[in-house]
Design an enzyme around this catalytic site. Structure first.
Site, PDB file in Angstrom:
ATOM      1  CG  HIS A 101      12.172  25.852 -43.700  1.00 25.83           C
ATOM      2  ND1 HIS A 101      11.235  25.856 -42.677  1.00 25.83           N
ATOM      3  CD2 HIS A 101      13.379  26.068 -43.100  1.00 25.83           C
ATOM      4  CE1 HIS A 101      11.847  26.072 -41.529  1.00 25.83           C
ATOM      5  NE2 HIS A 101      13.135  26.207 -41.755  1.00 25.83           N
ATOM      6  CB  SER A 102      12.534  22.302 -41.890  1.00 25.60           C
ATOM      7  OG  SER A 102      12.670  21.495 -40.754  1.00 25.60           O
TER       8      SER A 102
END
Length: 285
Positions: A101-102
């Site tokens: 994520h990210s």
């Protein structure tokens, strides 16, 4: 919310990291990487919904319950790729998939481009390439980073009088999150100190980068990714700028746009279920 996972600490050659283990021992190996200033709890809604996988959700160094890097060492984004490889070695995984994520998604792409033979699949959430910088800005960038490094020991981390105050601050932070998401991150990320609570994260994580990859560097890593890649873009996330969106949509990835913010996989059960539907089929194809 109650989820079943195993809390472990892994002694890597250079430091110790903490992790949550999900799924059966014989499940397909997956290493899950959270975003900047988050921790392993970011996968606490999503990981239990992913079937037949052995997921190692890390606290990356400097985050959560993992060690901080030694004095004199930095937090360059490519250094996390080495941490991930060392974790894979601990489990004896020659090939594995990455769920990121990210910032964790960016690290995943860097590792898959650098060592494509090691990565089986990439499952990415609202992240692909790092912020880039061109050569002409490098001297000023390094100068600013060096000055910030000299001053870091004079800065104090914020102290919140109550757990709820820390949660409210996290709700408004980079990549704003729901209250439930902020509570999950805070339960793992906070520690008691005189006067209240502060974050466990290493203050050096807030320092500006000394160097950035150029756009050409970043695209070279993407071009070297050889495994199937599924990218979930949040409709209210951080990647909806037209120029960035046009670039990402040119990549040879399976891209799904889902309703939700940057932490859609953690904000609520609806978002977590939507992401799980995408990745359950993808990670088992």
């Amino acid at each position: 919310m109650s989820v079943l996972f195993e809390e472990v600490r892994l002694s890597l050659p250079h430091l110790e990291v903490a992790a949550h283990l999900y799924g059966p021992d014989d499940g397909k190996p997956v290493i899950a990487l959270h975003g900047w200033l988050d921790n392993a709890a970011t996968f606490s809604r999503l990981a239990p919904r992913l079937q037949g996988l052995r997921i190692v959700a890390l606290d990356l160094p400097g985050h959560g319950h993992s060690d901080h890097r030694p004095i004199g060492a930095g937090y360059n984004i490519w250094d996390y790729a080495h941490d991930v490889l060392q974790v894979a070695e601990q489990f004896g995984w020659q090939r594995f998939s990455l769920l990121g994520h990210s910032m964790g998604a960016i690290v995943s792409v860097l590792l898959a481009g650098a060592l494509p033979e090691r990565v089986e699949r990439l499952a990415l959430i609202d992240g692909v390439i790092p912020y880039t910088g061109e050569a002409d800005s490098a001297p000023q960038k390094l100068g600013s980073a060096l000055e910030a490094l000299l001053a870091v020991n004079d800065k104090r981390k914020p102290v919140y009088a109550s757990f709820d105050q820390a949660v409210e601050a996290r709700m408004k932070g980079v990549g704003a999150v729901s209250r439930e998401a902020a509570e999950l991150l805070a339960q793992r990320g906070l520690m008691p100190v005189p006067g209240g609570y502060t974050w466990r994260t290493d203050p050096r994580l807030m320092l500006p980068s000394a160097m950035r990859l150029t756009r050409a560097h970043a695209l070279a890593f993407v071009s070297r990714v050889a495994c199937p890649t599924s990218l979930v873009l949040a409709e209210q996330g951080l990647m909806m700028q037209p120029e960035l969106l046009e670039l990402v949509e040119s990549f040879p990835f399976d891209i799904r746009r889902l309703v939700g913010g940057h932490h859609l996989h953690l904000d609520d059960d609806i978002g977590a279920e939507a992401v799980a539907r995408v990745f359950n089929s993808f990670l088992h194809d």
